[in-house]
Design an enzyme around this catalytic site. Structure first.
Site, PDB file in Angstrom:
ATOM      1  N   THR A 145       0.844  -1.220   0.000  1.00  9.63           N
ATOM      2  CA  THR A 145       0.000   0.000   0.000  1.00  9.63           C
ATOM      3  C   THR A 145       0.867   1.253   0.000  1.00  9.63           C
ATOM      4  O   THR A 145       0.506   2.270  -0.569  1.00  9.63           O
ATOM      5  CB  THR A 145      -0.937   0.031   1.224  1.00  9.63           C
ATOM      6  N   PHE A 194      -6.965  -5.158   0.054  1.00 12.92           N
ATOM      7  CA  PHE A 194      -8.283  -5.723  -0.287  1.00 12.92           C
ATOM      8  C   PHE A 194      -9.337  -5.480   0.785  1.00 12.92           C
ATOM      9  O   PHE A 194     -10.505  -5.239   0.471  1.00 12.92           O
ATOM     10  CB  PHE A 194      -8.129  -7.237  -0.520  1.00 12.92           C
ATOM     11  N   ARG A 195      -8.935  -5.593   2.090  1.00 10.56           N
ATOM     12  CA  ARG A 195      -9.968  -5.636   3.127  1.00 10.56           C
ATOM     13  C   ARG A 195      -9.914  -4.506   4.143  1.00 10.56           C
ATOM     14  O   ARG A 195     -10.717  -4.465   5.055  1.00 10.56           O
ATOM     15  CB  ARG A 195      -9.888  -7.002   3.856  1.00 10.56           C
ATOM     16  N   HIS A 220       0.131 -16.873  -4.644  1.00  6.36           N
ATOM     17  CA  HIS A 220      -1.040 -16.562  -5.469  1.00  6.36           C
ATOM     18  C   HIS A 220      -0.659 -16.197  -6.893  1.00  6.36           C
ATOM     19  O   HIS A 220      -1.430 -15.536  -7.592  1.00  6.36           O
ATOM     20  CB  HIS A 220      -1.861 -15.422  -4.823  1.00  6.36           C
ATOM     21  N   CYS A 235      -1.952 -17.264 -22.711  1.00  9.56           N
ATOM     22  CA  CYS A 235      -3.193 -17.542 -23.444  1.00  9.56           C
ATOM     23  C   CYS A 235      -3.798 -18.840 -22.924  1.00  9.56           C
ATOM     24  O   CYS A 235      -3.109 -19.864 -22.811  1.00  9.56           O
ATOM     25  CB  CYS A 235      -2.888 -17.695 -24.944  1.00  9.56           C
ATOM     26  N   CYS A 255      -5.088 -13.206 -28.016  1.00  3.67           N
ATOM     27  CA  CYS A 255      -3.825 -13.859 -28.407  1.00  3.67           C
ATOM     28  C   CYS A 255      -3.692 -13.881 -29.927  1.00  3.67           C
ATOM     29  O   CYS A 255      -4.695 -13.757 -30.649  1.00  3.67           O
ATOM     30  CB  CYS A 255      -3.847 -15.295 -27.862  1.00  3.67           C
ATOM     31  N   SER A 297      -4.316  -9.521   6.518  1.00  3.33           N
ATOM     32  CA  SER A 297      -5.436  -9.733   7.456  1.00  3.33           C
ATOM     33  C   SER A 297      -5.528 -11.201   7.846  1.00  3.33           C
ATOM     34  O   SER A 297      -6.297 -11.589   8.709  1.00  3.33           O
ATOM     35  CB  SER A 297      -6.735  -9.283   6.787  1.00  3.33           C
ATOM     36  N   ILE A 334       4.308  -0.441   7.728  1.00  3.56           N
ATOM     37  CA  ILE A 334       5.372  -1.441   7.596  1.00  3.56           C
ATOM     38  C   ILE A 334       6.696  -0.782   7.209  1.00  3.56           C
ATOM     39  O   ILE A 334       7.746  -1.101   7.761  1.00  3.56           O
ATOM     40  CB  ILE A 334       4.968  -2.503   6.553  1.00  3.56           C
TER      41      ILE A 334
END
Ligand code: APR
Ligand code: ZN
Length: 239
Positions: free
Chosen positions: A24, A31-32, A115, A123, A143, A184, A227
């Site tokens: 951030t 996200f939350r 992730h 493609c 593609c 989180s 952070i």
């Protein structure tokens, strides 16, 4: 901060686990938290296998916007300090939920992307690989074969990459210090690794602006601090 600096100096195998709160301060929304992406948008409509198959226009627009954001933002001093600490042998690896590739851009070598990433695309029909800049071209999702191009990110409804999970398992079993930065801890199976590390005898540190459900298991919790500032202050104590 003194406690975290002491833990880092004492530890033999430190693993850092990052979430969207790590980026951030680079200008990438999380996200939350109050201004998070999922506060206004439904992840199932945009970042899921359903969206990929049934909602492609919104899927493409969502990731095109995130990729444009990525290209215009930079890793911040916190990312760079983690890369420095890796070079100095203070941390062994980073397990990240983030898909922005900022740890690698800051110089970290041992990064486990649970992730996947939006920094690379492929493609879905012919498998051809593309660089993220493809998505900001006219018809960026088409593609050369006519197929649909998607980011190499894990979508809701997909399983995590086996090799990343295996590496994260190994790191969580070997860690004697496990530091969570900016998550989180609400998404599984990623949120399993801090507990796994704790179970294996690691000290658990959680640095997060807001409380998490895992704070009670942590040896040290730092809330209400950015952070980037925390890492810079700890870095001063390591010298
Ligand atoms: N310093 C410290 N903490 C911060 C900062 C900051 N500068 N900025 C945000 N945070 C905290 C927020 O308070 C929030 O609790 O970081 C946390 C980020 O949590 P989430 O937005 O839930 O992100 P994350 O935990 O990474 O989400 C996990 O969910 O949507 C999926 O795949 C996506 O990888 C993501 C996963
Ligand atoms: Zn193709």
């Amino acid at each position: 901060m003194n406690q975290l600096a002491a833990y880092l100096k004492q530890a033999n195998h430190t693993v850092v686990f990052t979430g969207a709160g790590m980026s951030t301060e680079s200008g990438i929304p999380d996200f939350r938290s109050a201004k998070g992406i999922w506060k206004e948008k439904d992840p199932m409509q945009l970042a899921s296998t359903y969206a990929l198959m049934r909602n492609r226009d919104e899927f493409f627009a969502f990731y095109q916007k995130r990729i444009k954001g990525l290209i215009s933002c930079q890793p911040h001093r916190g990312h760079k300090l983690l890369a420095e600490w890796e070079r100095d042998g203070l941390i062994h690896s980073i397990i990240t939920q983030n898909v922005d590739g900022f740890h690698q851009r800051a110089g970290s070598q041992h990064v486990i992307e649970l992730h996947g990433t939006i920094a690379r695309l492929h493609c879905i029909d012919c498998g051809q690989a593309y660089d993220l800049t493809k998505y900001i071209e006219e018809n960026g999702s088409v593609c050369t074969c006519g197929g649909f191009i998607r980011p190499n990110v894990v979508l809701f409804g997909e399983s995590l990459p086996h090799d990343a999970v295996d590496q994260a398992e190994l790191e969580s079993s070997q860690a004697d210090l496990f530091i969570v930065l900016g998550s989180s801890l609400q998404v599984s199976p990623a949120n399993y690794f801090p507990i796994e590390a704790k179970r294996n005898g690691a000290k658990l540190v959680i640095v997060n602006m807001e409380p998490t459900d895992y704070d009670e298991y942590a040896d040290l919790v730092i809330h209400d601090r950015k952070i980037g500032e925390v890492l810079a202050e700890v870095n001063q104590l390591l010298i």
